[in-house]
Scaffold this active site. Structure first.
Site, PDB file in Angstrom:
ATOM      1  CE  LYS A  99      -4.256  -1.651   0.162  1.00  0.00           C
ATOM      2  NZ  LYS A  99      -5.154  -1.423  -0.992  1.00  0.00           N
ATOM      3  CD  GLU A 121     -10.187   4.268   0.268  1.00  0.00           C
ATOM      4  OE1 GLU A 121      -9.998   5.502   0.134  1.00  0.00           O
ATOM      5  OE2 GLU A 121      -9.496   3.413  -0.304  1.00  0.00           O
ATOM      6  CB  SER A 388       0.120  -8.013  -1.576  1.00  0.00           C
ATOM      7  OG  SER A 388      -0.844  -8.818  -0.933  1.00  0.00           O
TER       8      SER A 388
END
Lengths: 406, 273
Positions: A99, A121, A388
């Site tokens: 991220k 969000e 990830s």
């Protein structure tokens, strides 16, 4: 059809209006239209700007720890008895997942645009933490919207965000999860559009977000391509990644799209099973519609109302998916499959025990599908999985499955 | 000439400002909606905006969000909304109805199918808040073929160039969103709105409606000074919410609120005549 679309793919998609075939676009209220044009213009200006790219590269290198390693999972490869399995170690990034690649890019852009208030969000809290992290470093005000249900489930990440100086606002409307957090972030943006930059966490939302977030995440695929070529002397045979909104998957896939020999598998959350209806697999079981700024595959009922999703991993628990994935599915460039909660959980334990790596439950979906795919391939073939995120955040979920409570 | 254009034309001839109430279809109970539509007309509504409930109303504030949730709890779908309009038309052939909502329920029904059913039901206009002109070529073409007006929004952030583009696409009237924010959020600033409307009038002959931030007779009258139509939503929907347990009193209460605005606007219209 496929060849025609893949030829010059990078030049053609998205088109100037942000469309990937029939998908994508700009579906927002009029008040936000000028803001997304302004963002698009700023992004066009800075995406090739040497100073901007140098600043981003420096952060990715010294703040995030890139390049992330490409790790050959020898034990697991041997156990499965097929393709050589490589893991792209996004779990080793600062804040524990892919991220942050995107939040750094967007925050640096916000700074250049003179917007000092950041909103985001978050579902599980990973994108919220990654946003709060860069906001802390750049000295920006940060407000994170999170479904009230998720605030309860992810108390630790909520606390991390608060430590980093972010304000976390629980969203109590609708299903009180990620999609409602997105709605509320859009409402904030429309109200504070002059000074606020909305950092969307995935490859969804109105144009230019799907393309911009993809570009920021493509560092994953660029590195992986170089690393796998160095290690094996050839392109990989298959790529695997989990899909919620799809940012880690597109990040890995994108640099390989024109390399037709490379198969791609996006793995959605089948939850309790596609047939139960309790899942989060719009590409496998949804149909196209419009939500959160773009046209894409959605989980919806026959009247076009969005339906509630389920996945063991909060990061996949979303009724939509990035529009570029919808397009790659329709043209047949990528395969979209799904695995259940139970299969993902089994893969979580398997990787932990055989390789000493605790994966995020999201990434465990890609691992679970790899354990089906690898044995059907030969030992001179290679498979790259995007690991990830790391599983630290999932301890309480996994423990609860085993009947334990911290 | 569409029923909407006709309505504005005759109001203009009489020197009157249009009053456009908004309610969410099926809120709080499906059977309340059609009698409430008639009550609104009796209280002075010239056009009615009927909301199609949606699960993710991201342009709306909490008041209309909750209205959507109440309607969806009763499984009120876009198909039901069209049936309500058809039922309303059994007794009322004059008052234009504009459906207001989000893209996805219409997408799910299919543009062509929606247009046919809406035309048959007696719908006059449609406003999809999350579909800007850029994304509505096909939709607008199909609505044009069915003589349904596509209403578009203009916002405080809209540039003059963009106003011109929107004006070229708009039918019926243009809806000016008076504040940056969601429905029901803040009070509007009349002089600010007035400046924007002047810019917009340079680009279009269409009537201009103003909505967001109108909550009583006073603000309605102030807006009627500068606009061709006054749109009022959250104030009425809040009244509906307050009467969700007293359904027998609901139509009169909502109509009473609207009538107060009607009187205030009429008094203003008369004074300036």
């Amino acid at each position: 059809m496929l060849e025609q679309h893949i030829h010059d793919y990078f030049k053609n998609f998205p088109d100037s209006r942000g469309h990937f075939g029939p998908y994508g676009g700009r579906f927002v209220g009029e008040t936000l239209m000028e803001a997304i044009y302004e963002l698009e213009q700023a992004y066009q200006q800075y995406r090739d700007d040497p100073d901007f790219l140098a600043e981003m590269d420096k952060d990715l290198s010294t703040f995030v720890g890139r390049p992330s390693p490409l790790y050959l999972a020898e034990n697991w490869t041997q156990k499965l008895g097929g393709a050589q399995i490589y893991l792209k170690r996004e779990d080793l990034n600062h804040t524990g997942a892919h991220k942050v690649n995107n939040t750094i890019g967007q925050a640096l852009l916000a700074k250049r645009m003179g917007k000092n208030r950041i909103i985001a969000e978050t579902g599980a809290g990973q994108h919220g933490v990654a946003t709060a992290t860069v906001a802390a470093r750049l000295g920006m005000e940060c407000v994170v919207y999170m479904g009230a249900e998720d605030v309860e489930r992810q108390a630790q990440n909520v606390y991390r965000m608060k430590l980093l100086g972010a304000q976390v606002i629980p969203v109590k409307s609708g299903s009180r999860t990620l999609k409602d957090a997105l709605n509320e972030a859009l409402r904030d943006w429309v109200t504070n559009v002059d000074d606020t930059f909305y950092i969307i966490g995935t490859v969804a939302g109105p144009h230019p977000y799907p393309a911009m977030v993809r570009d920021f995440q493509s560092v994953i695929g660029r590195e992986a391509k170089q690393q796998v070529m160095e290690k094996t002397g050839k392109l990989p045979d298959a790529l695997l990644a989990c899909i919620g909104g799809g940012s880690n998957a597109i990040g890995l896939f994108y640099p390989f799209i024109e390399d037709e020999s490379v198969a791609m598998y996006g793995v959605e959350g089948a939850g309790h099973g596609i047939e139960t209806g309790q899942h989060s697999a719009p590409l496998s079981a949804g149909k196209p519609g419009v939500l959160h700024g773009n046209r894409t595959y959605l989980m919806q009922d026959e009247n076009g109302e969005i339906i509630e999703t389920h996945s063991i991993s909060a990061g996949l628990d979303y009724p939509g998916v990035g529009p570029e994935h919808a397009w790659l599915k329709d043209i047949g460039r990528a395969n979209y499959v799904s695995v259940t909660d139970d299969e993902a959980l089994a893969a979580f334990h398997e990787l932990t025990r055989t390789e000493g790596i605790i994966p995020a439950l999201e990434s465990s979906h890609a691992l679970a599908y790899a354990s089906k795919l690898a044995p059907t391939m030969s030992s001179d073939q290679t498979l790259v999985i995007n690991l990830s995120g790391r599983g630290d955040k999932d301890m309480h979920t996994v423990a609860a499955m085993a009947g334990l409570n911290f | 000439m569409s029923r909407i254009s006709q309505c504005f034309k005759s109001l203009k001839a009489d020197g009157q400002t249009a009053l456009i109430p908004y309610i969410t279809a099926g809120d709080p109970e499906p059977w309340v909606t059609v009698p409430l539509l008639h009550a609104l007309v009796d209280a002075g509504a010239d056009i009615i905006e009927l909301g199609i409930p949606f699960s993710d109303p991201m342009c709306d504030g909490p008041v209309i969000q909750k209205a959507c949730e109440r309607a969806l709890k009763n499984d009120v779908s876009i198909k039901h909304v069209l049936k309500m309009v058809k039922q309303f038309r059994e007794k009322n052939k004059e008052t234009p109805i504009v459906l207001m909502g989000y893209a996805n329920p219409i997408e799910a029904m299919g543009y062509q199918n929606f247009a046919e059913l809406a035309k048959d039901a007696g719908v006059d206009g449609v406003l999809t808040v999350d579909v800007p002109p850029e994304e509505s070529d096909e939709f607008r073409q199909i609505m044009d073929e069915h003589e349904i007006d596509t209403i578009y929004l203009v916002a405080p952030t809209t540039s003059p160039e963009r106003m011109a583009t929107i004006a070229s696409f708009a039918r019926g009237f243009i809806y000016y969103v008076s504040i940056k924010g969601v429905t029901g959020a803040a009070a509007l600033d009349v002089s600010e709105v007035s400046q924007k409307l002047a810019q917009l009038r340079d680009k279009t002959q269409l009537p201009l409606g103003v909505g967001f931030g109108i909550r009583d007779g006073k603000s309605a009258a102030a807006v009627s000074e500068i606009a061709d139509a006054v749109v009022v939503g959250s104030t009425l929907v809040r009244c509906i919410e307050e009467h969700a347990d007293k359904l027998d009193e609901l139509p009169a209460a909502v109509a009473g609120l609207l009538a107060e605005m009607r009187h205030a606007i009429n008094a203003r219209d008369l004074a300036s005549a």
